[in-house]
Design a protein around this motif. Structure first.
Motif, PDB file in Angstrom:
ATOM      1  N   LEU A   1       1.780   1.670  -3.664  1.00  0.00           N
ATOM      2  CA  LEU A   1       0.615   2.081  -4.458  1.00  0.00           C
ATOM      3  C   LEU A   1       0.258   3.548  -4.211  1.00  0.00           C
ATOM      4  CD1 LEU A   1      -1.689  -1.071  -4.179  1.00  0.00           C
ATOM      5  CD2 LEU A   1      -0.386  -0.296  -6.175  1.00  0.00           C
ATOM      6  N   ALA A   2       0.460   4.017  -2.982  1.00  0.00           N
ATOM      7  CA  ALA A   2       0.158   5.426  -2.676  1.00  0.00           C
ATOM      8  C   ALA A   2       1.095   6.345  -3.451  1.00  0.00           C
ATOM      9  CB  ALA A   2       0.260   5.678  -1.177  1.00  0.00           C
TER      10      ALA A   2
ATOM     11  N   GLU B   1      -0.161   6.534   3.899  1.00  0.00           N
ATOM     12  CA  GLU B   1      -0.612   5.778   2.709  1.00  0.00           C
ATOM     13  C   GLU B   1      -2.036   5.255   2.879  1.00  0.00           C
ATOM     14  OE1 GLU B   1       1.378   4.680   5.039  1.00  0.00           O
ATOM     15  OE2 GLU B   1       1.114   2.530   5.379  1.00  0.00           O
TER      16      GLU B   1
ATOM     17  N   SER C   1       0.823  -1.204   0.000  1.00  0.00           N
ATOM     18  CA  SER C   1       0.000   0.000   0.000  1.00  0.00           C
ATOM     19  C   SER C   1       0.864   1.264   0.000  1.00  0.00           C
ATOM     20  CB  SER C   1      -0.981  -0.005   1.171  1.00  0.00           C
ATOM     21  OG  SER C   1      -0.339  -0.313   2.357  1.00  0.00           O
TER      22      SER C   1
ATOM     23  N   GLU D   1      -0.027   6.479  -6.988  1.00  0.00           N
ATOM     24  CA  GLU D   1      -1.229   7.304  -7.112  1.00  0.00           C
ATOM     25  C   GLU D   1      -0.875   8.781  -7.320  1.00  0.00           C
ATOM     26  OE1 GLU D   1      -4.300   6.593  -7.467  1.00  0.00           O
ATOM     27  OE2 GLU D   1      -5.400   8.402  -6.889  1.00  0.00           O
TER      28      GLU D   1
END
Lengths: 206, 261
Positions: free
Chosen positions: A17-18, A188, A14, A21
């Protein structure tokens, strides 16, 4: 490029992925050389201090982490990574930690008068004590997502950037000095405020 | 101050969010990733995804869905409904879920809680439990019994005793679903929720029975729940997350207010 340190203390998906983003390339690694030479380092982690410190020794990362810190590039600790940067932890009857900042890690206490659920799980307000680049465009008092039983207890007031209240304990939720900054909560997993903080970290120049 | 959480539950069947409606069976509501992302933008504090047919079809949880959610939702979410073993837990967590939820499996094999907590940390393991009112007896000192398989099978276990045992084994959170109030929209089951919330040192999520925002306020204050789970209230557009939170705040419940900057 963001370098995320993997020292076998929890799931880093995560965090990566943050950064994706917000349009930032990020790499998860345990390689001491890559860590020492990183442009920007993220030091996350969940779990117990002792096994985390053991993993850091086993992977040969202690020198790489302090080498990176001496480079003057931005360093972001998250959760357990905001605790073991201090000198020691109260976990497991006392564990020696990295000592990047003076101070210890304390544990929440549930008392008869103020019964507490431990760990603290959920969203809590982060009150800024003084400005930091990471706080740009984020109002003081915004809620961030916490999951923890221990909290950082830096020895010097100058190292405290934000605090948070749980039960009758007001603890340090953001701490740092020079190119080191660390937060007890999970940016995150903290929605838009958390993503803004990570974006600020990517733009932080020293 | 730690705020109380509003959690939206999405039941997933054949890759669609579904909701059982009386006399009509299940109706499809939309794509789980799209719906999860929308609730995230609307200010929900956490999401729960249950793959409700994984167990019956004896397959693992749809990992592509979990990955899709993790790429679009930057708040915590948990996944349950088809966890069979530690490998399933690992797959779900590595795909980006914050927590895994176990229910029937944990009743039949309690050691999965201990093993999961040891491997991934207590904070990753949510115990889902379905409780139904029964007569007070030495077997059921709380007056509530544990059921499994979606409320179909009584297990002869006391609800509060099971909650305490699960926490001893390593459950980091409890999601308590009251069978009697589930789907009735007449409010949460306050009695058992308070008993469990007061008996365990970990957070308790109340589930089953929310129909109007005051039901959430009630369970979060009177029954000491740390979080309230909702589904049909928002799935059918009757209420918005913002509207629910506004009412909670007016009732004096401390909630997360700043989800947009």
């Amino acid at each position: 490029m963001i370098t995320i340190v993997d020292y076998k203390a929890g799931n880093l998906t995560s965090v990566k992925l943050a950064f994706y983003e917000i349009g930032q390339a990020a790499e998860i690694t345990s390689d001491p050389e890559k860590i020492a030479k990183a442009e920007r380092l993220v030091f996350p982690g969940v779990g117990a201090a002792r096994s985390a410190m053991q993993n850091i020794e086993d992977l040969g990362l202690r020198g790489a982490l302090s080498g990176f810190l001496n480079s003057g590039n931005p360093f972001l600790g998250i959760c357990l990574g905001a605790q073991i940067i201090l000198e020691s932890s109260k976990e497991n009857d006392g564990t020696d930690c990295l000592g990047f900042l003076p101070g210890t890690t304390e544990i929440f206490q549930s008392t008869k008068d103020v019964p507490l659920k431990i760990p603290q799980i959920g969203w809590n307000q982060v009150d800024f004590k003084k400005h930091h680049f990471l706080f740009n465009d984020i109002p003081s008092g915004v809620e961030f997502y916490f999951v923890h039983s221990y909290y950082p207890f830096p020895a010097n007031n100058e190292d405290v950037f934000a605090t948070t209240e749980y039960g009758d304990t007001r603890f340090t939720s953001v701490l740092g000095r020079d190119n080191l900054i660390a937060c007890q909560f999970h940016p995150e997993k903290s929605g838009k405020a958390g993503l803004q903080m990570l974006k600020n970290f990517c733009g932080w120049k020293l | 101050m730690l705020t109380k959480r509003v959690i939206v539950c999405l039941d997933v069947r054949n890759k669609k969010v579904t909701k059982g409606v009386k006399f009509k069976g299940n109706i499809d509501l939309g794509d789980p990733v799209d719906m999860g992302a929308q609730y995230y933008h609307d200010g929900v504090d956490e999401l729960v995804f249950y793959d409700i047919t994984a167990s019956a079809e004896n397959r693992s949880i749809d990992i592509e869905m979990v990955k899709g959610v993790a790429e679009n939702v930057f708040i915590p979410f948990s996944v349950g409904g088809g966890i069979r073993n530690l490998d399933d837990m690992r797959d779900v967590l590595l795909a980006g879920a914050e927590k895994v939820s176990v229910n029937s499996l944990a009743v039949q094999h309690p050691e999965i809680i201990r093993d999961g907590a040891k491997a991934f940390g207590n904070q990753c393991i949510v115990l889902g439990m379905d409780a139904k009112k029964t007569d007070l007896s030495s077997q059921f000192p709380s007056g509530y019994e544990i059921y499994i398989n979606g409320g179909r099978k009584a297990m002869g276990i006391d609800a509060v005793e099971w909650a305490k045992k699960a926490v001893d084994l390593g459950a980091g959170e409890i999601c308590l679903n009251a069978i009697d109030t589930d789907g009735v929209k007449n409010g949460y089951e306050l009695t058992i929720t308070k008993m469990v919330a007061d008996a365990v040192p970990v957070p308790v999520i109340a589930s089953g029975g929310a129909g109007v925002p005051s039901h959430l306020a009630e369970v979060l204050t009177k029954a000491n729940a740390d979080a309230a789970l909702i589904a049909s209230m928002v799935h059918f557009g009757t209420y918005t997350i913002e509207g629910i939170k506004k009412e909670l705040k007016e009732s004096g419940v401390s909630i997360r207010e700043s989800w947009s900057l």
